[in-house]
Design an enzyme around this catalytic site. Structure first.
Site, PDB file in Angstrom:
ATOM      1  N   ASP A 245      -6.102 -13.650   9.201  1.00 35.69           N
ATOM      2  CA  ASP A 245      -4.826 -13.389   8.201  1.00 35.69           C
ATOM      3  C   ASP A 245      -3.734 -14.301   8.698  1.00 35.69           C
ATOM      4  O   ASP A 245      -2.517 -13.830   8.652  1.00 35.69           O
ATOM      5  CB  ASP A 245      -4.296 -12.045   8.366  1.00 35.69           C
ATOM      6  CG  ASP A 245      -5.403 -11.125   7.454  1.00 35.69           C
ATOM      7  OD1 ASP A 245      -5.932 -11.592   6.388  1.00 35.69           O
ATOM      8  OD2 ASP A 245      -5.317  -9.869   7.253  1.00 35.69           O
TER       9      ASP A 245
ATOM     10  N   ASP B  98      -1.147 -12.326   2.018  1.00 36.00           N
ATOM     11  CA  ASP B  98      -1.814 -11.273   2.779  1.00 36.00           C
ATOM     12  C   ASP B  98      -1.844 -11.856   4.226  1.00 36.00           C
ATOM     13  O   ASP B  98      -2.860 -12.281   4.585  1.00 36.00           O
ATOM     14  CB  ASP B  98      -2.946 -10.656   2.369  1.00 36.00           C
ATOM     15  CG  ASP B  98      -3.484  -9.699   2.706  1.00 36.00           C
ATOM     16  OD1 ASP B  98      -2.836  -9.270   3.923  1.00 36.00           O
ATOM     17  OD2 ASP B  98      -4.477  -8.939   2.256  1.00 36.00           O
TER      18      ASP B  98
ATOM     19  N   GLU C  53      -9.067 -13.365  -1.656  1.00 36.72           N
ATOM     20  CA  GLU C  53      -8.525 -13.838  -0.367  1.00 36.72           C
ATOM     21  C   GLU C  53      -9.051 -14.825   0.277  1.00 36.72           C
ATOM     22  O   GLU C  53     -10.208 -14.770   0.530  1.00 36.72           O
ATOM     23  CB  GLU C  53      -8.240 -12.475   0.489  1.00 36.72           C
ATOM     24  CG  GLU C  53      -7.595 -12.968   1.734  1.00 36.72           C
ATOM     25  CD  GLU C  53      -7.179 -11.532   2.420  1.00 36.72           C
ATOM     26  OE1 GLU C  53      -6.638 -10.510   1.645  1.00 36.72           O
ATOM     27  OE2 GLU C  53      -7.083 -11.564   3.790  1.00 36.72           O
TER      28      GLU C  53
ATOM     29  N   HIS D 165       0.871  -1.022  -0.030  1.00 35.12           N
ATOM     30  CA  HIS D 165       0.012   0.050  -0.193  1.00 35.12           C
ATOM     31  C   HIS D 165       0.921   1.198   0.170  1.00 35.12           C
ATOM     32  O   HIS D 165       1.752   1.015   0.492  1.00 35.12           O
ATOM     33  CB  HIS D 165      -0.778   0.239   1.308  1.00 35.12           C
ATOM     34  CG  HIS D 165      -1.836  -1.163   1.356  1.00 35.12           C
ATOM     35  ND1 HIS D 165      -1.460  -2.049   2.120  1.00 35.12           N
ATOM     36  CD2 HIS D 165      -3.193  -0.964   1.393  1.00 35.12           C
ATOM     37  CE1 HIS D 165      -2.656  -3.063   2.120  1.00 35.12           C
ATOM     38  NE2 HIS D 165      -3.375  -2.460   1.714  1.00 35.12           N
TER      39      HIS D 165
ATOM     40  N   ASP E 205     -11.103 -11.772  10.265  1.00 30.11           N
ATOM     41  CA  ASP E 205      -9.957 -11.907   9.429  1.00 30.11           C
ATOM     42  C   ASP E 205      -8.692 -12.164  10.229  1.00 30.11           C
ATOM     43  O   ASP E 205      -8.157 -11.279  10.667  1.00 30.11           O
ATOM     44  CB  ASP E 205     -10.105 -10.655   8.628  1.00 30.11           C
ATOM     45  CG  ASP E 205      -9.185 -10.928   7.171  1.00 30.11           C
ATOM     46  OD1 ASP E 205      -9.140 -12.178   6.806  1.00 30.11           O
ATOM     47  OD2 ASP E 205      -9.130  -9.789   6.714  1.00 30.11           O
TER      48      ASP E 205
ATOM     49  N   GLU F  30     -10.727  -6.710  -4.937  1.00 30.10           N
ATOM     50  CA  GLU F  30     -10.686  -7.680  -3.742  1.00 30.10           C
ATOM     51  C   GLU F  30     -11.921  -7.726  -2.774  1.00 30.10           C
ATOM     52  O   GLU F  30     -12.165  -7.108  -2.049  1.00 30.10           O
ATOM     53  CB  GLU F  30      -9.383  -7.231  -2.877  1.00 30.10           C
ATOM     54  CG  GLU F  30      -9.250  -8.446  -2.020  1.00 30.10           C
ATOM     55  CD  GLU F  30      -7.844  -8.262  -1.164  1.00 30.10           C
ATOM     56  OE1 GLU F  30      -6.765  -7.891  -1.647  1.00 30.10           O
ATOM     57  OE2 GLU F  30      -7.710  -8.465  -0.159  1.00 30.10           O
TER      58      GLU F  30
ATOM     59  N   ASP G 226       2.440   1.964   3.400  1.00 33.88           N
ATOM     60  CA  ASP G 226       3.348   0.994   4.020  1.00 33.88           C
ATOM     61  C   ASP G 226       4.538   1.375   3.696  1.00 33.88           C
ATOM     62  O   ASP G 226       5.485   1.093   4.587  1.00 33.88           O
ATOM     63  CB  ASP G 226       3.399  -0.393   3.090  1.00 33.88           C
ATOM     64  CG  ASP G 226       1.771  -1.028   3.277  1.00 33.88           C
ATOM     65  OD1 ASP G 226       0.888  -0.474   4.146  1.00 33.88           O
ATOM     66  OD2 ASP G 226       1.436  -1.836   2.553  1.00 33.88           O
TER      67      ASP G 226
ATOM     68  N   HIS H 106     -11.269 -13.940   3.165  1.00 34.22           N
ATOM     69  CA  HIS H 106     -12.559 -13.107   2.933  1.00 34.22           C
ATOM     70  C   HIS H 106     -13.328 -14.101   2.372  1.00 34.22           C
ATOM     71  O   HIS H 106     -14.561 -13.912   2.707  1.00 34.22           O
ATOM     72  CB  HIS H 106     -12.096 -12.120   1.774  1.00 34.22           C
ATOM     73  CG  HIS H 106     -11.120 -11.095   2.388  1.00 34.22           C
ATOM     74  ND1 HIS H 106     -10.584 -10.122   1.517  1.00 34.22           N
ATOM     75  CD2 HIS H 106     -10.585 -10.814   3.600  1.00 34.22           C
ATOM     76  CE1 HIS H 106      -9.870  -9.214   2.296  1.00 34.22           C
ATOM     77  NE2 HIS H 106      -9.513  -9.773   3.383  1.00 34.22           N
TER      78      HIS H 106
HETATM   79  C1  XUL Z   1      -7.828  -6.327   4.303  1.00 30.60           C
HETATM   80  C2  XUL Z   1      -7.019  -6.723   3.156  1.00 30.60           C
HETATM   81  C3  XUL Z   1      -6.070  -5.674   2.444  1.00 30.60           C
HETATM   82  C4  XUL Z   1      -5.910  -5.789   0.789  1.00 30.60           C
HETATM   83  C5  XUL Z   1      -5.207  -4.712   0.088  1.00 30.60           C
HETATM   84  O1  XUL Z   1      -8.490  -7.577   4.584  1.00 30.60           O
HETATM   85  O2  XUL Z   1      -6.913  -7.975   2.648  1.00 30.60           O
HETATM   86  O3  XUL Z   1      -4.822  -5.610   3.105  1.00 30.60           O
HETATM   87  O4  XUL Z   1      -5.496  -7.185   0.573  1.00 30.60           O
HETATM   88  O5  XUL Z   1      -5.678  -3.381   0.677  1.00 30.60           O
HETATM   89 CO    CO Z   2      -6.047  -8.833   0.887  1.00 29.60          CO
END
Ligand code: XUL
Ligand code: CO
Length: 444
Positions: free
Chosen positions: A315, A345, A274, A107, A313, A238, A110, A277
């Protein structure tokens, strides 16, 4: 990829380039299954998997959660944001080249920093982009995608492209435009839109129709700008159903695809799926991948996994080989990821505080996908599963079933056939197929 770029100092001392040592190796800082150059079905593992390191989780997420402060002691921290950004870039490229993901993703904020006001934001970002380009050239690491963080800053509390205030929509457009400029400079292969705050909290204060139309127009304008400045890659949406916003407009793959089609974006946009997600939306990872593949809109993947015992989430790094196998089945049948990749991610847990934990987390994810690739390839080569599915639909391969698929029957003809139809109970054989999958996984 060059061995490794070392900036002014080494940020991960004591860790050498991660090598493939095979499944009998006892070395945790080695790949046991990911053998970048190994050929699988005419392509190297590296080309199948196209791994990317995510800047935000790996070099920014300091362990802060809603109940506790930072736990990670990042040696690139610095009270001067410019010095910090430069050290972070060195650390990032040292990590990426020691690990060996051919790609990275980030991003805007970042890698860069907001600074005082919009003009400074743009200046900072261009400066950082120059540093990143130098490091890309020195190492051969490539940009899979970048994106704009238009969800963290308080100004985006009511959304970015769907904000009810036009000024804020434009402020976010400045970030997206600058990210596209930087993308072209860095030779990015995709550009991502994740609409974390594009949605609503309550319909009592929301004109949903207008907000979705604003988002559609905004994405089309961003596309036009990107093409004008020479961006040749794919724009990616996304999907995510919720978190942080209660109801996000790109809820899941099917919703995002309907949105892409509704606003005529299908020639330029695909989906970035993702895993966590998809599961948050109540789907399996392979379901959302398959929806995209069936629509010709599978762009790229954010590789992670959730926790089956809670509903947010988390991750986590993907380690579940059952899931990676099922994902790779869809990806292989799709002819690969094409211009996309597998971006981690994913974040190590906040109490995994040793610098080597960041390597171990990625090694685990890369090995889990390498195994998934090998097993999925074997399943497809063997053909048993595909033959089963094909046979299940055999009644559409001949006679009236074939005529129906070819559009040669009207509804009355269907009903006439229904008068004499033989409605046998045919087993779906799910248990047999689950057992078969386990046979492939455990090598019987
Ligand atoms: C948030 C997510 C983000 C996107 C990019 O859940 O997945 O990091 O991948 O903005
Ligand atoms: Co993501």
């Amino acid at each position: 990829m060059k061995d490794y770029f070392v900036g002014a100092r080494e940020y991960f001392p004591g860790i050498k380039k991660i090598q493939f040592e095979g499944k009998d190796s006892k070395n945790p800082l080695a790949f046991h299954y990911y053998d970048a150059d190994k050929m699988i079905g005419g392509k190297t593992m590296a080309d199948h998997l196209r791994f990317a390191t995510a800047y935000w989780h790996s070099f920014c997420a300091d362990g802060t959660d809603p109940f506790g402060s930072a736990t990670m002691d990042f040696p690139w921290k610095d009270s001067d944001p410019k010095a910090k950004a430069e050290k972070k870039a060195d650390a990032a490229f040292e990590f990426i080249t020691k690990l060996g993901t051919p790609y990275y993703c980030f991003h805007d904020v970042d890698a860069s920093w907001e600074g005082e006001g919009a003009e400074e934001y743009v200046r900072n970002y261009h400066l950082v982009a120059k540093w990143l380009l130098e490091r890309q050239k020195a190492t051969g690491v490539k940009l899979l995608w970048n994106t704009s963080n238009v969800f963290t800053h308080p100004r985006y509390m009511n959304g970015a492209a769907t904000n009810p205030q036009f000024d804020i929509l434009c402020r976010s457009a400045l970030q997206v435009k600058t990210s596209l400029d930087v993308n072209v400079l860095l030779g990015g292969e995709n550009y991502v839109f994740w609409g974390g705050r594009e949605g609503y909290m309550t319909l009592l204060n929301t004109d949903m129709k207008r907000e979705r139309e604003h988002l559609g127009r905004y994405l089309a304008l961003a596309r036009d700008y990107g093409r004008k400045i020479g961006f040749k890659g794919t724009f990616l949406i996304e999907p995510k159903p919720m978190e942080p916003t209660k109801h996000q407009y790109d809820y899941d793959a099917q919703t995002a695809i309907a949105f892409i089609r509704e606003f005529g974006l299908e020639n330029d946009f695909k989906c970035n799926i993702e895993a966590n997600h998809a599961t948050l939306a109540g789907h399996s990872f392979d379901h959302d991948l398959q929806v995209c593949a069936d629509n010709g809109l599978l762009g790229s993947v954010d590789a992670n996994q959730g926790d089956r015992f809670n509903g947010w989430d988390t991750d986590e790094f993907p380690t579940d080989v059952y899931e990676t196998t099922r994902a790779m089945l869809v990806i292989l049948r799709n002819g690969g990821l094409h211009g996309g990749g597998l971006n981690f991610d994913a974040k190590r847990r906040r109490n995994s505080t040793d610098p080597e934990d960041l390597f171990l987390a990625h090694i685990g994810g890369m090995d889990a996908f390498a195994l998934g690739l090998e097993i999925a390839h074997r399943i497809i080569e063997d053909g048993k599963l595909d033959a089963f599915v094909k046979d299940r639909y055999a009644s559409f391969d001949a006679g009236l079933g074939k005529d129906f698929e070819a559009g040669r029957l009207d509804f009355q003809q269907l009903a006439e056939h229904g008068l004499r139809a033989e409605c046998k109970l045919v087993s779906g054989k799910q248990e047999y197929l689950n057992n078969l999958l386990n046979d492939y996984l455990f090598g019987r």
